[in-house]
Write an enzyme that holds these catalytic residues in place. Structure first.
Site, mmCIF file in Angstrom:
data_model
loop_
_atom_site.group_PDB
_atom_site.id
_atom_site.type_symbol
_atom_site.label_atom_id
_atom_site.label_comp_id
_atom_site.label_asym_id
_atom_site.label_seq_id
_atom_site.Cartn_x
_atom_site.Cartn_y
_atom_site.Cartn_z
ATOM 1 N N ASP A 233 0.545 -1.306 -0.236
ATOM 2 C CA ASP A 233 0.032 0.041 -0.053
ATOM 3 C C ASP A 233 0.627 1.335 -0.034
ATOM 4 O O ASP A 233 0.423 2.217 0.507
ATOM 5 C CB ASP A 233 -1.182 -0.105 1.289
ATOM 6 C CG ASP A 233 -2.013 -1.213 1.239
ATOM 7 O OD1 ASP A 233 -2.224 -1.456 0.101
ATOM 8 O OD2 ASP A 233 -2.407 -1.673 2.091
ATOM 9 N N GLU A 234 2.135 1.048 -0.567
ATOM 10 C CA GLU A 234 3.071 2.284 -0.523
ATOM 11 C C GLU A 234 3.313 2.739 -1.840
ATOM 12 O O GLU A 234 4.197 3.318 -2.251
ATOM 13 C CB GLU A 234 4.272 2.075 0.272
ATOM 14 C CG GLU A 234 4.063 1.749 1.721
ATOM 15 C CD GLU A 234 3.557 3.139 2.519
ATOM 16 O OE1 GLU A 234 3.757 4.246 1.875
ATOM 17 O OE2 GLU A 234 3.068 2.940 3.332
#
Length: 289
Positions: A233-234
């Site tokens: 999720d980066e």
């Protein structure tokens, strides 16, 4: 007579004369610019450009156009792509047990709002095989048990890669596919896999994000579409959306609102990718709307 159309995207170190040289090249090769956008990033010192043009000189074919531009691109050390604007990108949709994003994308595809081809749907569950059948799209059930061994996960992901390669997939869309991809698969799909995160990143990661948001009394909820990387999720953010909420709304209401946002945000990100509007800028993106 209809002329073939292309979309040229490029990035390189910012310097004087890039637009002049690109537009001059297109003019010299009998091309007419339909629309153009550019951006110079003062922080990264990179220049980004997207040009939609028609090739009107029948004496200049596709192969020559690409070969000649490769010389210009090489002289400026460009990272560039020349895409046929008339070619529909091919998508692989991946989903688990929550289907609102999948259903939304399939509707947009069927109604012509999203001009793509969808040759396959992959899931680790069987919940949506009937939905896939209703659109006449092959459904691949690739189960992965909780706590599966690394070998089992590797074998399942190898099957995913086979489906991607067999179907000439341009973009993988994680439409609420609730499995973490291995670093190896993330690397294989670098720049061509999009995930929808059920939160306005960075915030409320993990299970039941809308319940976490409700417990904190938030006034805005949202969703984030981003490229998939091995950093969970980066990945570079493509699009985000938010909706104002208040104290009277329970977690079920927040979940319903959030799912609407997720569907819209993911659809926008996918559409922009298929229109070649997204360029990577390190850990960020440039999106020419």
């Amino acid at each position: 007579m209809t002329h073939p159309e292309y979309i040229l995207t490029l990035s390189c170190l910012d310097q004087r004369g890039i637009v002049h040289r690109v537009s001059g090249f297109l003019a010299d090769h009998g091309c007419n610019i339909i629309d153009s956008a550019q951006f110079g990033d003062a922080q990264s010192k990179l220049f980004f450009m997207r040009v939609h043009f028609s090739a009107e000189d029948t004496a200049v074919g596709d192969e020559q156009l690409r070969s000649d531009f490769a010389e210009l691109g090489g002289s400026l050390q460009m990272n560039w792509q020349l895409n046929d604007a008339g070619k529909k990108p091919r998508l692989l949709l991946m989903v688990s047990k929550i289907g609102h994003c999948l259903n939304d994308l399939l509707f947009r595809y069927k109604s012509g709002l999203l001009p793509v081809e969808i040759p396959a749907i992959v899931s680790n569950h069987t919940d949506f095989y009937q939905l896939a059948a209703s659109y006449n799209i092959p459904f691949h059930h690739l189960p992965l048990a909780a706590g599966a061994s690394p070998d089992a996960k590797r074998a399942q992901e190898q099957r995913i890669l086979e489906i991607i390669n067999t179907n000439d997939i341009d973009l993988v869309v994680l439409a609420r596919y609730m499995q973490i991809l291995s670093p190896e698969l993330c690397e294989a799909l670098r720049g061509r896999a999009i995930n929808i995160h059920h939160s306005f990143l960075p915030s409320f990661k993990g299970a039941k994000p809308y319940y976490q948001a409700h417990d904190r009394g938030v006034k805005l909820i949202g969703a984030t579409a981003h490229f998939v990387t091995s950093d969970l999720d980066e990945g570079p953010i493509i699009e985000q959306g938010v909706e104002r909420v208040d104290h009277s709304m329970g977690p079920e209401t927040l979940t319903a609102i959030g799912r609407d946002i997720e569907s819209v945000v993911l659809a926008r990100a996918v559409k922009w990718f298929t229109e070649h509007r997204i360029l990577l800028n390190g850990h960020k993106t440039v999106v020419f709307n």
